[in-house]
Design a protein around this motif. Structure first.
Motif, mmCIF file in Angstrom:
data_model
loop_
_atom_site.group_PDB
_atom_site.id
_atom_site.type_symbol
_atom_site.label_atom_id
_atom_site.label_comp_id
_atom_site.label_asym_id
_atom_site.label_seq_id
_atom_site.Cartn_x
_atom_site.Cartn_y
_atom_site.Cartn_z
ATOM 1 N N SER A 103 1.237 -2.678 -5.263
ATOM 2 C CA SER A 103 1.867 -2.363 -4.054
ATOM 3 C C SER A 103 2.830 -1.838 -3.570
ATOM 4 N N ILE A 104 2.899 -2.215 -4.653
ATOM 5 C CA ILE A 104 4.133 -1.162 -5.804
ATOM 6 C C ILE A 104 3.926 0.113 -5.522
ATOM 7 N N PHE A 105 3.157 -0.016 -5.730
ATOM 8 C CA PHE A 105 2.892 2.168 -6.109
ATOM 9 C C PHE A 105 2.973 2.595 -5.308
ATOM 10 N N GLU A 106 1.706 2.208 -3.969
ATOM 11 C CA GLU A 106 1.572 2.056 -3.246
ATOM 12 C C GLU A 106 2.711 2.853 -2.065
ATOM 13 N N TYR A 107 3.743 1.551 -1.938
ATOM 14 C CA TYR A 107 4.674 1.703 -1.283
ATOM 15 C C TYR A 107 6.050 2.774 -2.014
ATOM 16 N N ASN A 108 5.677 2.803 -3.053
ATOM 17 C CA ASN A 108 6.941 3.646 -3.610
ATOM 18 C C ASN A 108 6.429 5.378 -2.984
ATOM 19 N N GLU A 109 4.636 4.811 -3.155
ATOM 20 C CA GLU A 109 4.496 6.427 -2.864
ATOM 21 C C GLU A 109 4.551 7.162 -1.367
ATOM 22 N N GLU A 110 4.356 5.867 -0.359
ATOM 23 C CA GLU A 110 4.333 5.882 1.007
ATOM 24 C C GLU A 110 5.815 5.872 1.446
#
Length: 203
Positions: free
Chosen positions: A137-144
């Motif tokens: 979740s952290i990775f995907e949010y940061n990527e987004e």
């Protein structure tokens, strides 16, 4: 993705000769994609391969239609009522985004996971896969977030370079970066590789 579709259909013709005059029957395909991005999108939308053609044609000889469903919280309520997992997933994502507006993403994800488990939202899955869910979740949010920043400034700093630098900062591999550049700018794989290789090695 036509390559993926071709590979799936190949399973039904693997034991058949391509020179046979007998028609090989295949299941009726249906293509659906779930959308949960932050850009405004309708409840449902038909995406067509022909929309990407360089020249518009009334009767394309090759076509693919995909139904895109908006699964963000508050959308497609009838679908959400029928699918508990999808409904609870949208609730979880909505909480992460809401909390991330006023606290660090790590804290926002931790809070969302804890609350959802307590309230019975994806409780079993979040409890058993807590560490993995938080990390993803952290990775995907940061990527987004990074991609959103790049879209806002890419015309100023250079589109391709901005995307490639973001991918490198997020720890994406060379191959993953090539794929993102290819899809983002609708260019060939060879062209994407050349652009990524040039900037990848020069930084």
């Amino acid at each position: 993705d036509l390559v993926y579709i071709a590979k799936q259909l190949e399973k039904y013709t693997r034991d058949e000769t391509i020179y046979s005059s007998t028609l090989v029957k295949i299941p009726v395909p249906r293509f659906v994609v779930f959308y949960n991005g932050t850009d405004g999108q309708p409840e449902r939308q038909i995406l067509r391969l022909s929309d990407a053609f360089e020249k518009e044609t009334a009767e394309p000889e090759l076509e693919l239609k995909v139904l895109m469903l908006n699964i963000n919280f508050g959308h497609n309520k009838e679908l959400m009522e029928k699918c508990r997992t999808l409904r609870e997933y949208s609730q979880y994502v909505d909480r992460v985004r809401k909390y991330a507006k006023r606290m660090q993403i790590e804290e926002a994800v931790e809070r969302a996971v804890t609350e959802c488990i307590r309230e019975g939202i994806l409780a079993d899955f979040l409890s058993s896969q807590r560490a993995e869910v938080i990390a993803v979740s952290i990775f995907e949010y940061n990527e987004e977030e990074e991609m959103r920043k790049i879209r806002a400034s890419e015309y100023k700093n250079g589109k391709e370079e901005g995307i490639i630098e973001t991918c490198k900062d997020l720890g994406l591999s060379f191959e993953q970066t090539v794929e993102k550049l290819k899809l983002r700018f609708n260019i060939s794989e060879q062209e994407a590789r050349e652009k990524v290789r040039y900037l990848w090695d020069s930084k």
